[in-house]
Design an enzyme around this catalytic site. Structure first.
Site, PDB file in Angstrom:
ATOM      1  N   ASP A 150      -6.047  -1.093   1.356  1.00 30.88           N
ATOM      2  CA  ASP A 150      -4.725  -0.975   1.962  1.00 30.88           C
ATOM      3  C   ASP A 150      -4.706   0.337   2.748  1.00 30.88           C
ATOM      4  O   ASP A 150      -4.653   1.429   2.171  1.00 30.88           O
ATOM      5  CB  ASP A 150      -3.670  -0.981   0.838  1.00 30.88           C
ATOM      6  CG  ASP A 150      -2.276  -0.640   1.359  1.00 30.88           C
ATOM      7  OD1 ASP A 150      -2.132  -0.301   2.545  1.00 30.88           O
ATOM      8  OD2 ASP A 150      -1.331  -0.707   0.557  1.00 30.88           O
ATOM      9  N   GLN A 184      -1.351   3.968   4.800  1.00 36.02           N
ATOM     10  CA  GLN A 184      -1.110   5.415   4.902  1.00 36.02           C
ATOM     11  C   GLN A 184      -2.346   6.182   5.382  1.00 36.02           C
ATOM     12  O   GLN A 184      -2.284   7.403   5.501  1.00 36.02           O
ATOM     13  CB  GLN A 184      -0.662   5.984   3.550  1.00 36.02           C
ATOM     14  CG  GLN A 184       0.643   5.417   3.041  1.00 36.02           C
ATOM     15  CD  GLN A 184       1.840   5.760   3.935  1.00 36.02           C
ATOM     16  OE1 GLN A 184       1.779   6.663   4.777  1.00 36.02           O
ATOM     17  NE2 GLN A 184       2.918   5.035   3.755  1.00 36.02           N
ATOM     18  N   HIS A 203       1.080   0.707  -3.861  1.00 38.93           N
ATOM     19  CA  HIS A 203       2.401   0.287  -3.385  1.00 38.93           C
ATOM     20  C   HIS A 203       2.654  -1.117  -3.934  1.00 38.93           C
ATOM     21  O   HIS A 203       1.708  -1.875  -4.153  1.00 38.93           O
ATOM     22  CB  HIS A 203       2.335   0.253  -1.850  1.00 38.93           C
ATOM     23  CG  HIS A 203       3.638   0.005  -1.165  1.00 38.93           C
ATOM     24  ND1 HIS A 203       4.171  -1.251  -1.018  1.00 38.93           N
ATOM     25  CD2 HIS A 203       4.506   0.853  -0.552  1.00 38.93           C
ATOM     26  CE1 HIS A 203       5.303  -1.166  -0.342  1.00 38.93           C
ATOM     27  NE2 HIS A 203       5.534   0.105  -0.055  1.00 38.93           N
ATOM     28  N   CYS A 262       8.657   2.428  -3.752  1.00 38.83           N
ATOM     29  CA  CYS A 262       7.919   1.146  -3.890  1.00 38.83           C
ATOM     30  C   CYS A 262       6.683   1.289  -4.764  1.00 38.83           C
ATOM     31  O   CYS A 262       5.649   0.633  -4.492  1.00 38.83           O
ATOM     32  CB  CYS A 262       7.537   0.580  -2.530  1.00 38.83           C
ATOM     33  SG  CYS A 262       8.926   0.045  -1.575  1.00 38.83           S
ATOM     34  N   LYS A 288       3.826   2.237  11.176  1.00 35.50           N
ATOM     35  CA  LYS A 288       3.493   3.531  10.579  1.00 35.50           C
ATOM     36  C   LYS A 288       2.539   4.324  11.479  1.00 35.50           C
ATOM     37  O   LYS A 288       2.159   5.437  11.162  1.00 35.50           O
ATOM     38  CB  LYS A 288       2.874   3.329   9.194  1.00 35.50           C
ATOM     39  CG  LYS A 288       3.880   2.764   8.181  1.00 35.50           C
ATOM     40  CD  LYS A 288       3.330   2.756   6.800  1.00 35.50           C
ATOM     41  CE  LYS A 288       4.033   1.789   5.874  1.00 35.50           C
ATOM     42  NZ  LYS A 288       5.295   2.314   5.319  1.00 35.50           N
TER      43      LYS A 288
END
Ligand code: PMP
Length: 405
Positions: A199, A202, A122, A363, A225
């Site tokens: 990261d 997700q 991202h 993104c 999220k």
């Protein structure tokens, strides 16, 4: 087991209609909807419990401070960190990555050094490193992925050099859905004493994170999220690294003492929490974590895997639909294009039927460039989505094909 009827009742927005159609919300990778317990936590705190934390001796301030620190402990347990001092509240994944790029970068990166990221990141896990490299005269190197959306970690050894200062890689891709073998990447990096930032934006919502097992050095995610409010997120960092890093921002709460001659900093984690943090939403993030734990992470994984398999199989049978991201190990995200129909056209027509999907660059411009695309359509699922919703999505995709025939 997922009790889908009761779960859906617990998310008020799922009753909404859009242009007269029941809302079918398939934009969960962008942000998730909020359960009653999160909405109620915020409502109650503002009605009866609001006072700034860490500062007052009065009742409400102490009560809020206690709840804030309890939320930190819930998050520590949730991601299986060793200590609460390693859990830092930030504004979100972007805030967390910028904190590390700036503070770790200040301390450990100099001219000629290298930072490795992957081709599927991202923008949040690319641009902060580019900014750092511009400041320091360092360079960013890229781990590519193959056409199925699988990271070429066989190329990692060749990318690592004695100038590599950090590897920053996503746990799960927000476009391809690929779950990356981050544990393996971390083990390889540690052979060279290189720290790794993961990261987790997700990955965390889909129930798959244990920072101790991964042995990652930094882990980041966003509250919004994972069914919590916007504007709150987490930076996990190993204490021994965080201690060597300078504060990211100066202000209240992050100091020990201030004089005009010399200022000393607070202990972790407050050293990285300057100013009035978004404490109400941090407490609501704790409520969201409780809720996810009650549903059961294994139940979430199993149900979402079924949704993903069903969506993949049904969508693949739509003529001319191409799915981008065919890794074996995926979270419930399906990005696609319908023949040569523009992604915006697909998204806008679906919207008129009440179906919310994301369109555009997602993104991830470098990821799209790999496929020579400028945009895609993405359907991303949560445990409140249903198999019927996937059927309706596919029926409408078939109709769009007819419209453009
Ligand atoms: N990384 C990934 C993989 C993401 O999906 C996102 C959000 N789409 C981010 C980082 C940035 O998250 P936020 O905007 O909440 O900071």
């Amino acid at each position: 087991m997922i009790d889908i009827i009761n779960i859906r009742k617990y998310f008020p927005i799922l009753n909404a209609t859009v242009y007269g159609n029941p809302l079918i919300y398939l934009d969960n990778a962008a942000t998730t909807q909020k359960p009653e317990c999160v909405i109620q936590t915020i409502d109650e705190l503002y009605r009866t419990g609001n006072a700034n934390i860490h500062r007052g001796v009065h009742f409400l301030s102490e009560q809020c401070t206690e709840k804030y620190e309890q939320a930190r402990e819930k998050i520590r347990q949730f991601i299986n960190a060793e200590k609460t001092s390693e859990i830092i509240f930030t504004s979100g994944t972007t805030g967390s990555i910028n904190t590390v790029a700036s503070s770790f970068g200040e301390r450990f990166v100099s001219a000629g050094d290298e930072i490795i990221v992957s081709e599927m990141e991202h923008h949040s896990n690319i641009v902060p490193w580019q900014l750092l490299c511009e400041r320091k005269g360092a360079t960013v190197k890229i781990i590519p992925f193959d056409d199925k959306g699988v990271l070429r970690i066989d190329l990692l050894d060749a990318l690592i050099s004695e100038r590599t200062k950090i590897i920053a890689v996503t746990h799960a891709s927000n476009v391809l859905g690929t779950i990356n073998p981050v544990k393996e990447i971390i083990a390889k990096a540690h052979l060279h004493n290189i720290p790794v930032l993961v990261d987790g934006a997700q990955a965390v919502p889909h129930g798959i994170v244990d920072v101790s097992d991964l042995d990652c050095d930094f882990y980041t995610f966003s509250g919004h999220k994972i069914y919590a409010p916007t504007g709150i997120g987490i930076l996990y960092g190993k204490e021994k690294l965080l201690e060597q890093m300078p504060p990211y921002q100066g202000g209240g709460d992050m100091i020990s003492t201030v004089t005009f001659d010399k200022t000393t900093y607070a202990q972790l984690p407050l050293k990285f929490e300057a100013g009035t943090l978004n404490f109400i939403d941090a407490i609501a993030l704790g409520a969201a974590i409780d809720y996810v734990n009650n549903i059961g992470r294994q139940n979430i994984i199993e149900y979402e895997n079924k949704l993903l398999d069903y969506a993949t199989q049904k969508m693949s049978s739509v003529e001319g639909l191409k799915i981008y991201g065919e890794a074996n190990d995926k979270v419930a995200i399906v990005s696609f294009l319908l023949k040569d129909i523009h992604h915006l056209d697909t998204g806008m027509i679906l919207d008129k039927k009440g179906i919310a999907v994301r369109t555009g660059t997602l993104c991830t411009e470098p990821l799209l460039a790999h496929f020579d695309k400028t945009g895609m359509v993405r359907a991303s699922f949560a445990f409140y989505n249903t198999f019927d919703e996937i059927d309706i999505l596919c029926e409408n995709l078939e109709k769009i094909l007819l419209m453009f025939k």
